[in-house]
Design an enzyme around this catalytic site. Structure first.
Site, mmCIF file in Angstrom:
data_model
loop_
_atom_site.group_PDB
_atom_site.id
_atom_site.type_symbol
_atom_site.label_atom_id
_atom_site.label_comp_id
_atom_site.label_asym_id
_atom_site.label_seq_id
_atom_site.Cartn_x
_atom_site.Cartn_y
_atom_site.Cartn_z
ATOM 1 N N ASN A 64 -6.309 12.058 0.477
ATOM 2 C CA ASN A 64 -5.357 11.264 1.155
ATOM 3 C C ASN A 64 -6.463 10.417 2.161
ATOM 4 O OD1 ASN A 64 -2.571 10.637 2.093
ATOM 5 N ND2 ASN A 64 -3.054 11.500 4.029
ATOM 6 N N LYS A 65 -5.564 9.584 3.049
ATOM 7 C CA LYS A 65 -6.329 8.761 4.070
ATOM 8 C C LYS A 65 -7.305 9.434 4.993
ATOM 9 C CE LYS A 65 -5.710 5.154 4.605
ATOM 10 N NZ LYS A 65 -6.643 4.055 4.155
ATOM 11 N N ASP A 124 -2.479 10.652 -1.979
ATOM 12 C CA ASP A 124 -2.741 9.440 -3.095
ATOM 13 C C ASP A 124 -3.009 10.012 -4.321
ATOM 14 O OD1 ASP A 124 -2.995 6.576 -1.357
ATOM 15 O OD2 ASP A 124 -3.594 8.093 -0.142
ATOM 16 N N ARG A 141 0.695 -1.161 0.086
ATOM 17 C CA ARG A 141 0.104 0.172 0.106
ATOM 18 C C ARG A 141 0.862 1.389 0.025
ATOM 19 N NH1 ARG A 141 1.375 1.629 4.506
ATOM 20 N NH2 ARG A 141 0.283 3.568 4.398
ATOM 21 N N GLY A 142 0.536 2.429 -0.188
ATOM 22 C CA GLY A 142 0.987 3.669 -0.029
ATOM 23 C C GLY A 142 0.998 4.144 -1.598
ATOM 24 N N ALA A 143 0.821 5.360 -1.856
ATOM 25 C CA ALA A 143 0.625 5.640 -3.356
ATOM 26 C C ALA A 143 2.268 5.530 -4.034
ATOM 27 C CB ALA A 143 0.373 7.072 -3.642
ATOM 28 N N GLN A 150 -3.118 2.236 10.459
ATOM 29 C CA GLN A 150 -1.887 2.194 9.826
ATOM 30 C C GLN A 150 -0.932 3.242 10.552
ATOM 31 O OE1 GLN A 150 -4.766 2.725 8.237
ATOM 32 N NE2 GLN A 150 -4.669 2.046 6.138
ATOM 33 N N ARG A 209 -7.131 -0.265 -7.337
ATOM 34 C CA ARG A 209 -7.564 0.628 -6.367
ATOM 35 C C ARG A 209 -7.483 1.740 -7.216
ATOM 36 N NH1 ARG A 209 -4.662 1.179 -0.546
ATOM 37 N NH2 ARG A 209 -6.724 1.822 -0.057
#
Length: 389
Positions: free
Chosen positions: A262-263, A252, A64-66, A211, A98
């Site tokens: 973003n999250k 993201d 995960r993570g852009a 996270q 995603r």
């Protein structure tokens, strides 16, 4: 799906497993991932031998993570090509794994374009070699971008908060676990720590999948940073008490107008920061800037399964292969859940966007366009995102 787990016994302070790596054992090339679902309890590797396995890893947040998704997407195309699978089918599956993180499609498109160009001239073997070379280039560029973002971000903190002693609040996870290098926002905090300018890192736990508590705190502990984990709802009391000097988050997707996806939970922090006159800084590579998406309202926000909210079912608690619906209920049976993975912060609440090409402040459409045009990237002709020249 071709995947398996290999567990490392190393502790958090001695982690030697990279977030992602390409390997070529005798039985064929594989993409090896550090399974982030199982941190911090154990450091386990997930070995993907085909694209369905990688797509599953992406959807379940094993990777995960852009920025890292962009790297994984590029290697996924290379994996399909090297193993003789249908590359176009792999491209489609990976790009849709995603929807919000623009880097995923960016990495996929770059490797796919390299494959098509080389395969047209020299056949599938040449295409596979070109796709792998392009994936490695995406990986290397992200490492370099991480270093430059840390430098630009540290300089910006010095301008915004002269005197050091920074107390930085961060949300979700933005360190080496999401990057080929040391990350985005957390890389800036790490640079401040190394220069003796970080007084405290406030780590939002980041519900519902934690996270922050599981991953950011894990990375901060490994780096010997002074950090404190807090529940997401406690951030307001920190601001009210004057305990936050700056907010640093990743992204993201950044729309052309400067809106930042973003999250989920990032937007409330931006509102708090504005009310309390605290800088709100976004750190992301220019590959996360999507000039084809005009404004924040146009960003597709991923909706995650409701069980992530109504159950407590972290995979590392239950073991590999745990399925949704088998966790510990924290809501009545049949309860409906609202679970967007991201929220969108409008540009007027963002103090600055730090990229590897420089800092955009104030955040405007023209400013973003300029920093992208002067970076190593140019606008992709094949869809959203940025493409290396």
């Amino acid at each position: 799906m071709g995947d398996q787990d290999e567990v490392s016994e190393t502790g958090a302070g001695a982690l030697t497993i990279p977030s992602l790596r390409w390997e070529e054992p005798p039985e064929g090339p594989v993409l090896v991932l550090l399974d982030q679902r199982r941190l911090p309890a154990e450091e386990a590797e997930l070995v993907c031998t085909d694209v369905p396995a990688l797509v599953q890893a992406i959807r379940t947040l094993a990777v995960r993570g852009a920025p890292l998704l962009g790297i994984a997407g590029a290697y996924g195309v290379a994996l399909a090509a090297a193993r003789g699978f249908d590359v176009e089918e792999a491209v489609e599956a990976l790009a849709q794994a995603r929807p919000t993180a623009v880097n995923l499609g960016y990495g996929v498109r770059r490797a796919a374009a390299a494959y098509r160009a080389a395969a047209a001239e020299g056949g599938a073997p040449a295409g596979a070699a070109a796709a792998l070379a392009e994936a490695r280039a995406v990986h290397t560029e992200d490492i370099e971008a991480s270093t430059r973002m840390a430098q630009h971000g540290l300089a910006l903190l010095g301008e915004l908060l002269p005197g050091g002693g920074h107390r930085i609040l961060t949300h979700c996870n933005t360190g080496a676990l999401v990057s080929g290098g040391e990350g985005t926002a957390l890389a800036v905090a790490l640079a401040a720590h190394r220069s003796g300018e970080l007084r405290r890192l406030w780590v939002d736990e980041t519900r519902p999948l934690l996270q922050g508590a599981r991953l950011t705190a894990y990375e901060a502990a490994r780096a010997d940073m002074a950090y404190t984990v807090l529940s997401d709802g406690a951030a307001g009391s920190l601001f009210a008490g004057g305990e936050v000097d700056a907010v640093l988050i990743g992204a993201d997707r950044i729309a052309a107008d400067g809106s930042v996806a973003n999250k989920v939970g990032s937007y409330p922090l931006a509102v708090l920061a504005r009310y309390h006159h605290v800088p709100f800084v976004v750190v992301a590579p220019t590959s996360t800037v999507d000039l084809e998406t005009e404004e924040g309202a146009d960003i597709e926000v991923e909706q995650r399964p409701g069980q992530e909210v109504t159950e407590f079912s972290l995979p590392f608690v239950q073991g590999p292969g745990a399925e949704a619906g088998t966790g510990i209920p924290v809501a009545p049976l049949g309860a409906q859940a609202y679970n967007p993975a991201f929220d969108v912060t409008p540009p007027e609440l963002v103090t600055a966007i730090v990229t590897e090409a420089g800092v955009v402040s104030p955040v405007t459409r023209d400013g973003l366009t300029e920093v992208c045009s002067t970076s190593r990237w140019s606008k992709s002709r094949s869809g959203n995102g940025m493409m290396a020249e």
